[in-house]
Design a protein around this motif. Structure first.
Motif, PDB file in Angstrom:
ATOM      1  N   ASP A   1       0.848  -1.191   0.000  1.00  0.00           N
ATOM      2  CA  ASP A   1       0.000   0.000   0.000  1.00  0.00           C
ATOM      3  C   ASP A   1       0.885   1.242   0.000  1.00  0.00           C
ATOM      4  O   ASP A   1       2.113   1.157  -0.130  1.00  0.00           O
ATOM      5  CB  ASP A   1      -0.951  -0.018   1.196  1.00  0.00           C
ATOM      6  N   ALA A   2       0.270   2.399   0.143  1.00  0.00           N
ATOM      7  CA  ALA A   2       1.020   3.654   0.070  1.00  0.00           C
ATOM      8  C   ALA A   2       2.103   3.731   1.133  1.00  0.00           C
ATOM      9  O   ALA A   2       3.232   4.172   0.865  1.00  0.00           O
ATOM     10  CB  ALA A   2       0.053   4.831   0.208  1.00  0.00           C
ATOM     11  N   ALA A   3       1.768   3.303   2.351  1.00  0.00           N
ATOM     12  CA  ALA A   3       2.733   3.401   3.446  1.00  0.00           C
ATOM     13  C   ALA A   3       3.981   2.573   3.155  1.00  0.00           C
ATOM     14  O   ALA A   3       5.111   3.037   3.352  1.00  0.00           O
ATOM     15  CB  ALA A   3       2.082   2.953   4.753  1.00  0.00           C
ATOM     16  N   ARG A   4       3.784   1.358   2.644  1.00  0.00           N
ATOM     17  CA  ARG A   4       4.941   0.481   2.430  1.00  0.00           C
ATOM     18  C   ARG A   4       5.677   0.836   1.138  1.00  0.00           C
ATOM     19  O   ARG A   4       6.898   0.840   1.101  1.00  0.00           O
ATOM     20  CB  ARG A   4       4.492  -0.973   2.438  1.00  0.00           C
TER      21      ARG A   4
ATOM     22  N   HIS B   1      -2.057  -8.417  -3.676  1.00  0.00           N
ATOM     23  CA  HIS B   1      -1.008  -7.875  -2.815  1.00  0.00           C
ATOM     24  C   HIS B   1      -0.884  -6.363  -2.956  1.00  0.00           C
ATOM     25  O   HIS B   1      -0.429  -5.686  -2.037  1.00  0.00           O
ATOM     26  CB  HIS B   1       0.345  -8.499  -3.166  1.00  0.00           C
ATOM     27  N   LEU B   2      -1.253  -5.840  -4.109  1.00  0.00           N
ATOM     28  CA  LEU B   2      -0.991  -4.444  -4.444  1.00  0.00           C
ATOM     29  C   LEU B   2      -2.250  -3.584  -4.344  1.00  0.00           C
ATOM     30  O   LEU B   2      -3.310  -3.952  -4.864  1.00  0.00           O
ATOM     31  CB  LEU B   2      -0.442  -4.367  -5.876  1.00  0.00           C
TER      32      LEU B   2
ATOM     33  N   ALA C   1      -0.512   6.560  -7.631  1.00  0.00           N
ATOM     34  CA  ALA C   1      -0.236   7.881  -7.069  1.00  0.00           C
ATOM     35  C   ALA C   1       1.267   8.088  -6.886  1.00  0.00           C
ATOM     36  O   ALA C   1       1.794   9.181  -7.169  1.00  0.00           O
ATOM     37  CB  ALA C   1      -0.957   8.040  -5.735  1.00  0.00           C
ATOM     38  N   LEU C   2       1.983   7.057  -6.465  1.00  0.00           N
ATOM     39  CA  LEU C   2       3.424   7.170  -6.261  1.00  0.00           C
ATOM     40  C   LEU C   2       4.174   7.221  -7.587  1.00  0.00           C
ATOM     41  O   LEU C   2       5.218   7.868  -7.699  1.00  0.00           O
ATOM     42  CB  LEU C   2       3.916   6.011  -5.398  1.00  0.00           C
ATOM     43  N   LEU C   3       3.656   6.550  -8.609  1.00  0.00           N
ATOM     44  CA  LEU C   3       4.241   6.663  -9.944  1.00  0.00           C
ATOM     45  C   LEU C   3       4.078   8.079 -10.485  1.00  0.00           C
ATOM     46  O   LEU C   3       5.020   8.669 -11.014  1.00  0.00           O
ATOM     47  CB  LEU C   3       3.570   5.673 -10.901  1.00  0.00           C
ATOM     48  N   ARG C   4       2.888   8.609 -10.369  1.00  0.00           N
ATOM     49  CA  ARG C   4       2.594   9.916 -10.932  1.00  0.00           C
ATOM     50  C   ARG C   4       3.290  11.038 -10.177  1.00  0.00           C
ATOM     51  O   ARG C   4       3.551  12.105 -10.746  1.00  0.00           O
ATOM     52  CB  ARG C   4       1.082  10.128 -10.964  1.00  0.00           C
ATOM     53  N   SER C   5       3.596  10.807  -8.893  1.00  0.00           N
ATOM     54  CA  SER C   5       4.328  11.811  -8.118  1.00  0.00           C
ATOM     55  C   SER C   5       5.830  11.764  -8.382  1.00  0.00           C
ATOM     56  O   SER C   5       6.564  12.679  -7.986  1.00  0.00           O
ATOM     57  CB  SER C   5       4.085  11.600  -6.625  1.00  0.00           C
TER      58      SER C   5
END
Length: 308
Positions: A205-208, A226-227, A234-238
């Motif tokens: 998730d976002a935290a991990r 799992h994902l 969101a992490l890719l786009r950031s």
């Protein structure tokens, strides 16, 4: 002779029928929900209809057609009886090949070069030694162990995380929930090879994923559950994550209009990392059918508490 029911989407397991007939002379094979399937003693399954196994009064053995059994145990009505899975050395080799290719895809900048080629852009990137690329493997079962060893042999800096402590030559190992964040912080490329259990659903998730170093990449070839997909996007786009090779999804086949097909930095592959042949699956199912009839110990019985 034993009677067998095939429980899956229509036609999926038809290629097995001839092999089962050859391996088990006199066997009766029916596909769910045919009447004969309801009276079967052995159920061969891939994502069986919820409640179907509980509706089979003569059932004695449940058999997955894959290494994973999460597609079966997700149904709370599954009867309490032996559950077996497929263990194929060929699957291990195939998965390692996929992991090596996907690691090279990011390590040697093929993800960037392929994109540049579409635009006619000639651009070289600084070449890094394998030892400068840190690969983290989630899961040290048979698949994770083989992939880790091969990556070490190629010179990569390899770490691995498992639920319980394990040691592997040349690999920096972590274990237990308390060590997961430290493990993630050292992975330039994260490879997920965990089984799907209640404790691993939504693990990424976002935290991990945020614990990964900036510019890290993800290789997902375990289970889509799992994902947390929106968190990864969101992490890719950031810009925190560089990219992802995704081979498994919660919904398969992935719909043609799904955003992942066109998401920059994401490469979708069609659950192809490691596939046992129908011949191998049918032979292992037939061997367990013979053992069941003779009252002998079954092969590859699943521990339902662990989920594998």
């Amino acid at each position: 002779m034993i009677s067998v029911a095939l429980l899956s989407r229509p036609g999926l397991m038809d290629p097995m029928k001839a092999v089962l007939a050859r391996e088990l002379p006199g066997v009766t094979v029916a596909s769910w929900p045919e009447p004969a399937a309801r009276d079967a003693e052995l159920a061969v399954c891939w994502k069986p209809e919820p409640g179907a196994l509980a509706a089979m009064p003569k059932l004695r053995l449940i058999h997955s057609i894959a290494a994973g059994v999460d597609n079966i145990l997700s149904d709370p009505t599954v009867p309490d009886m032996p559950l077996c899975r497929i263990v194929d050395p060929g699957i291990t080799s195939a998965m390692t090949e996929f992991v090596l290719w996907a690691t090279l895809y990011f390590h040697r900048d093929f993800d960037r070069v392929i994109g540049n080629a579409r635009d006619g852009l000639w651009r070289r990137y600084e070449q890094r030694a394998a030892g400068d690329c840190r690969v983290g493997i989630l899961g040290l079962g048979a698949l994770g162990t083989d992939a880790a060893r091969r990556l070490v042999a190629l010179g990569y800096a390899v770490s691995a995380w498992s639920r319980s402590p394990k040691q592997l030559e040349g690999v920096r190992t972590f274990s237990g929930a308390d060590a997961l964040d430290d493990f993630l912080s050292e992975a330039d490329i994260l490879v997920s090879l965990l089984p799907l259990t209640p404790s691993t659903v939504g693990l990424l998730d976002a935290a991990r994923l945020s614990r990964l170093p900036k510019g890290a990449a993800l290789i997902l070839c375990s289970r889509g559950e799992h994902l947390v997909m929106d968190d990864m996007l969101a992490l890719l786009r950031s810009g925190h994550l560089r990219g992802a090779v995704l081979d498994v999804f919660e919904q398969e086949p992935l719909p043609a209009d799904h955003t992942l097909w066109r998401e920059p930095g994401v490469l979708v592959t069609p659950h192809m990392a490691a596939i046992a042949s129908w011949e191998t699956i049918a032979q292992q199912v037939a061997e367990n059918a013979r053992r069941l009839l003779r009252g002998e110990p079954l092969l590859n019985v699943v521990d339902r508490v662990r989920g594998y």
